[in-house]
Design a protein around this motif. Structure first.
Motif, PDB file in Angstrom:
ATOM      1  N   LEU A   1       0.828  -1.207   0.000  1.00 20.54           N
ATOM      2  CA  LEU A   1       0.000   0.000   0.000  1.00 20.54           C
ATOM      3  C   LEU A   1       0.863   1.259   0.000  1.00 20.54           C
ATOM      4  O   LEU A   1       2.023   1.238   0.403  1.00 20.54           O
ATOM      5  N   ASN A   2       0.257   2.360  -0.434  1.00 22.53           N
ATOM      6  CA  ASN A   2       0.992   3.625  -0.403  1.00 22.53           C
ATOM      7  C   ASN A   2       0.770   4.331   0.935  1.00 22.53           C
ATOM      8  O   ASN A   2      -0.023   3.888   1.770  1.00 22.53           O
ATOM      9  N   GLU A   3       1.470   5.424   1.133  1.00 22.93           N
ATOM     10  CA  GLU A   3       1.452   6.104   2.432  1.00 22.93           C
ATOM     11  C   GLU A   3       0.058   6.581   2.814  1.00 22.93           C
ATOM     12  O   GLU A   3      -0.361   6.457   3.973  1.00 22.93           O
ATOM     13  N   ALA A   4      -0.688   7.114   1.848  1.00 23.19           N
ATOM     14  CA  ALA A   4      -2.029   7.617   2.141  1.00 23.19           C
ATOM     15  C   ALA A   4      -2.969   6.480   2.540  1.00 23.19           C
ATOM     16  O   ALA A   4      -3.811   6.635   3.436  1.00 23.19           O
ATOM     17  N   GLN A   5      -2.824   5.337   1.893  1.00 21.31           N
ATOM     18  CA  GLN A   5      -3.653   4.176   2.233  1.00 21.31           C
ATOM     19  C   GLN A   5      -3.323   3.654   3.626  1.00 21.31           C
ATOM     20  O   GLN A   5      -4.220   3.318   4.407  1.00 21.31           O
ATOM     21  N   ARG A   6      -2.047   3.601   3.946  1.00 25.74           N
ATOM     22  CA  ARG A   6      -1.650   3.130   5.276  1.00 25.74           C
ATOM     23  C   ARG A   6      -2.162   4.068   6.362  1.00 25.74           C
ATOM     24  O   ARG A   6      -2.545   3.629   7.446  1.00 25.74           O
ATOM     25  N   ALA A   7      -2.200   5.367   6.070  1.00 24.79           N
ATOM     26  CA  ALA A   7      -2.691   6.338   7.049  1.00 24.79           C
ATOM     27  C   ALA A   7      -4.168   6.124   7.352  1.00 24.79           C
ATOM     28  O   ALA A   7      -4.624   6.362   8.480  1.00 24.79           O
ATOM     29  N   VAL A   8      -4.940   5.669   6.370  1.00 27.30           N
ATOM     30  CA  VAL A   8      -6.363   5.389   6.577  1.00 27.30           C
ATOM     31  C   VAL A   8      -6.546   4.206   7.518  1.00 27.30           C
ATOM     32  O   VAL A   8      -7.367   4.233   8.440  1.00 27.30           O
ATOM     33  N   LEU A   9      -5.765   3.158   7.310  1.00 28.00           N
ATOM     34  CA  LEU A   9      -5.969   1.892   8.021  1.00 28.00           C
ATOM     35  C   LEU A   9      -5.286   1.841   9.382  1.00 28.00           C
ATOM     36  O   LEU A   9      -5.792   1.193  10.302  1.00 28.00           O
ATOM     37  N   TRP A  10      -4.156   2.521   9.516  1.00 28.06           N
ATOM     38  CA  TRP A  10      -3.351   2.377  10.726  1.00 28.06           C
ATOM     39  C   TRP A  10      -2.927   3.735  11.284  1.00 28.06           C
ATOM     40  O   TRP A  10      -1.734   4.081  11.269  1.00 28.06           O
TER      41      TRP A  10
END
Length: 307
Positions: A164-173
């Motif tokens: 995943l990219n950074e923005a996606q990881r920020a959503v989940l974690w």
């Protein structure tokens, strides 16, 4: 490459999920993943708010609990759909599709370039989950199964994260709640909310007394078995790591098991499995008592609380 670059502007995301070729996915083809994704997207900021409230950094507003229940409610209907197909909530198929749906709802959807690596990771874990289930006998402790499933999820998410990219990881974690059981849904802690209890105690002797009382009640042990149980639990308590019997947990975790670290809850569960195995081998259990022991699928998390 971490998959960290944002998707090209011309790439148009589609409402498409993963594991289209797996047997589990075939069973779940009619599940409303979008409903789960929207629910988790609404829930995530509330979990951050819950963390602030628990640590005393924010006052609980009157509408807070109603907002929590409103966000969680759709997950129950999705959970029912999944359960009716004989698939566990902790299935890699379920978890990765809920993850994809949450990213879609948050405006950070899985991109075309990410579907293949996610499917590859997922397929490996679908097979690993099948192998896990095949190892169990009829008398395998339910708590053993639950811990194994959680550990597998932890490994699954560890392999998903770099895709995943950074923005996606920020959503989940979100960093503020990552690793806290019940506040970190896309982790090894997923699904433990109904299967853990805090065992507050005042030290090793007090913990021994409380654990003996608990198992005596749950297994309906006669007095002669209780004498042996005390010896078994006593040896277990003496071998228990100091973190569970000497060190107070920080902040609200001393009051609320839901604020415990996932690693701590899983460690407590592993130690409890060892105790339960010792109880099974050390006592002459009746068929009914053995069934009760095998079906005991929750963990008692020891938390020192003095004064």
């Amino acid at each position: 490459d971490e998959g960290g670059d944002a998707a090209p502007a011309a790439e148009k995301p589609r409402k498409r999920y993963v594991f289209t070729e797996s047997a589990s996915a075939a069973k779940l083809k009619d599940v409303k993943w979008e409903t789960a994704g929207d629910a988790f997207h609404k829930l995530m900021p509330l979990l951050l708010e819950a963390n602030e409230i628990q640590h005393g950094r924010k006052e609980m507003r009157p509408q807070f609990m109603a907002d929590i229940f409103a966000a969680i409610s759709p997950l129950y209907s999705v959970g029912t759909q999944i359960d009716e197909q004989g698939v566990a909530w902790t299935s890699p198929v379920v978890q990765i599709n809920m993850l994809a749906a949450t990213l879609m709802s948050a405006g950070q959807p899985v991109q075309e370039s990410q579907f293949e690596p996610l499917n590859a990771v997922g397929s490996r874990f679908v097979e690993a989950d099948a192998q896990r289930l095949a190892r169990y006998a009829d008398d395998t402790l339910a708590l053993r199964k639950r811990v194994d499933a959680s550990q597998l999820l932890g490994r699954l998410y560890a392999e998903i994260e770099p895709v995943l990219n950074e923005a996606q990881r920020a959503v989940l974690w979100p960093p503020a709640v990552r690793g806290i059981v019940n506040l970190d849904p896309f982790s090894a802690g997923a699904g433990w909310d109904e299967y853990m209890q805090m065992m507050a105690h005042g030290g090793r002797d007090a913990l021994q007394t409380k654990m003996v009382a608990h198992f005596t009640s749950e297994l309906e042990l006669p007095e002669d078995q209780v004498v042996l149980l005390k010896q078994i639990v006593g040896a277990w308590v003496q071998a228990l790591p100091d973190a569970f019997v000497l060190a107070k947990t920080e902040g609200p975790a001393a009051r609320d098991v839901d604020m415990q670290k996932t690693t701590r809850v899983l460690a407590a569960a592993e130690h409890q499995v060892r105790l339960m195995q010792s109880v099974r081998t050390g006592l002459q259990l009746t068929k009914g008592q053995l069934e009760a022991l095998v079906e005991m699928d929750y963990v008692l998390v020891p938390v020192l609380r003095k004064g």
